[in-house]
Scaffold this active site. Sequence first.
Site, PDB file in Angstrom:
ATOM      1  N   SER A  90      10.637  18.240  -0.365  1.00 15.21           N
ATOM      2  CA  SER A  90      11.930  17.584  -0.591  1.00 15.21           C
ATOM      3  C   SER A  90      11.970  16.890  -1.947  1.00 15.21           C
ATOM      4  O   SER A  90      12.947  16.256  -2.293  1.00 15.21           O
ATOM      5  CB  SER A  90      12.202  16.580   0.528  1.00 15.21           C
ATOM      6  OG  SER A  90      11.133  15.669   0.614  1.00 15.21           O
TER       7      SER A  90
ATOM      8  N   SER B  87       7.015   5.485  -0.786  1.00 17.65           N
ATOM      9  CA  SER B  87       7.826   6.666  -0.540  1.00 17.65           C
ATOM     10  C   SER B  87       8.256   7.264  -1.863  1.00 17.65           C
ATOM     11  O   SER B  87       7.893   6.770  -2.936  1.00 17.65           O
ATOM     12  CB  SER B  87       9.060   6.289   0.283  1.00 17.65           C
ATOM     13  OG  SER B  87       9.957   5.591  -0.556  1.00 17.65           O
ATOM     14  N   LYS B  88       9.074   8.285  -1.746  1.00 23.39           N
ATOM     15  CA  LYS B  88       9.563   8.958  -2.954  1.00 23.39           C
ATOM     16  C   LYS B  88      10.358   8.005  -3.848  1.00 23.39           C
ATOM     17  O   LYS B  88      10.534   8.252  -5.029  1.00 23.39           O
ATOM     18  CB  LYS B  88      10.434  10.155  -2.553  1.00 23.39           C
ATOM     19  CG  LYS B  88       9.626  11.163  -1.753  1.00 23.39           C
ATOM     20  CD  LYS B  88       9.993  12.593  -2.024  1.00 23.39           C
ATOM     21  CE  LYS B  88       8.884  13.535  -1.615  1.00 23.39           C
ATOM     22  NZ  LYS B  88       8.849  13.908  -0.201  1.00 23.39           N
ATOM     23  N   ARG B  89      10.815   6.889  -3.243  1.00 20.35           N
ATOM     24  CA  ARG B  89      11.594   5.938  -4.048  1.00 20.35           C
ATOM     25  C   ARG B  89      10.734   5.221  -5.096  1.00 20.35           C
ATOM     26  O   ARG B  89      11.229   4.699  -6.072  1.00 20.35           O
ATOM     27  CB  ARG B  89      12.254   4.901  -3.137  1.00 20.35           C
ATOM     28  CG  ARG B  89      13.551   5.411  -2.509  1.00 20.35           C
ATOM     29  CD  ARG B  89      14.088   4.390  -1.552  1.00 20.35           C
ATOM     30  NE  ARG B  89      13.077   4.066  -0.538  1.00 20.35           N
ATOM     31  CZ  ARG B  89      12.944   2.889   0.040  1.00 20.35           C
ATOM     32  NH1 ARG B  89      13.721   1.905  -0.280  1.00 20.35           N
ATOM     33  NH2 ARG B  89      12.017   2.698   0.963  1.00 20.35           N
ATOM     34  N   ASP B  90       9.410   5.183  -4.826  1.00 18.20           N
ATOM     35  CA  ASP B  90       8.519   4.560  -5.818  1.00 18.20           C
ATOM     36  C   ASP B  90       8.245   5.562  -6.923  1.00 18.20           C
ATOM     37  O   ASP B  90       7.202   6.204  -6.963  1.00 18.20           O
ATOM     38  CB  ASP B  90       7.214   4.127  -5.154  1.00 18.20           C
ATOM     39  CG  ASP B  90       7.452   3.094  -4.073  1.00 18.20           C
ATOM     40  OD1 ASP B  90       7.592   1.917  -4.421  1.00 18.20           O
ATOM     41  OD2 ASP B  90       7.542   3.478  -2.896  1.00 18.20           O
TER      42      ASP B  90
END
Length: 320
Positions: free
Chosen positions: A14, A252-255
Amino acid sequence: MENRVIGRFAPTPSGRMHLGNVLCALLAWLSARSSGGKIVLRLEDLDTHRCPPGAAGQLEDDLLWLGLPWDEGGSLGGPHGPYFQSQCTSYYEEALHTLQQQGLLYPCFCTRAELHAADAPHLSDGRVLYSGKCRHLSAEEIAEKANVHPPAIRLRVPDGRIAFLDRCQGLYTQDLAREFGDFLVRRSDGVFAYQLAVVVDDARMGVTEVVRGRDLLSSTPAQLYLMRMLHLPAPRYAHIPLLLAPDGRRLSKRDGDLSLEALRARFRSPEPILGLLAYLCGLQEKPKPKSAQALLEGFSWEKVRREDIRADFPRLLKKL
Ligand code: GLU
């Protein structure tokens, strides 16, 4: 019959991998390779709209950059394909049929709002325990509701506890009905659920060892139950610690600064990153840069810590 270890990477393509995915891929690779086994790469792209084109190719490129080559699957192909879950629907249909024949499934018409009603019990993993509302619908009620919208399909879990020995977390037991509840095997939009797909594919690909994040520990008894009902062999499991920010939030991918995109821009080789992860999870005493190949020597599950790893990762990486 081959009896060597078959491990797997099962990422959801993703977006770019982040540090937590790297730890998981590293430990799966070390565990399989250190015992002379091999690694299968399966792309868990069931939710196709979450998986942008190109993400799987990028993921493969990142794994190769990390020095974690796989032996079968992904674009490499192999004897147990397809290796992309979006292409495996017929296998999931077949499993659904086997479960249906045993009377284990029922249609569920509950809306999101109903599922998340204020009085619904929350489980330790943040999910909501299903109330069982649609368990006893009559044939007429089902026909009437199906006219309005298509149902999801849920599996009825039995009473009783399921126990297994995890290589990292030790003995884990769960009361399936009270701590997990009847779970989805297919969503109302027709997409097969992770729980069913993972079980079918691990068996189909001959996987004997599953290494994944501790967040999936509570799903494992449900998966073991599915395997039993589908007459599939169970692999061994190792649920590894999660990487957490100092405030306890899961990375998460947000980091963004911990994504492989940022890490590859900053480091010329993967050794500092792998060495740091190996240190944090207990495999070495100092954050000494090391390749995956070099970490094979001395790898043992006994050394891998079971508790989550809470740290200021951006700061740690700056110090490398
Ligand atoms: N596809 C899942 C993920 O990327 C992993 C599932 C599994 O390892 O069983 O988080």
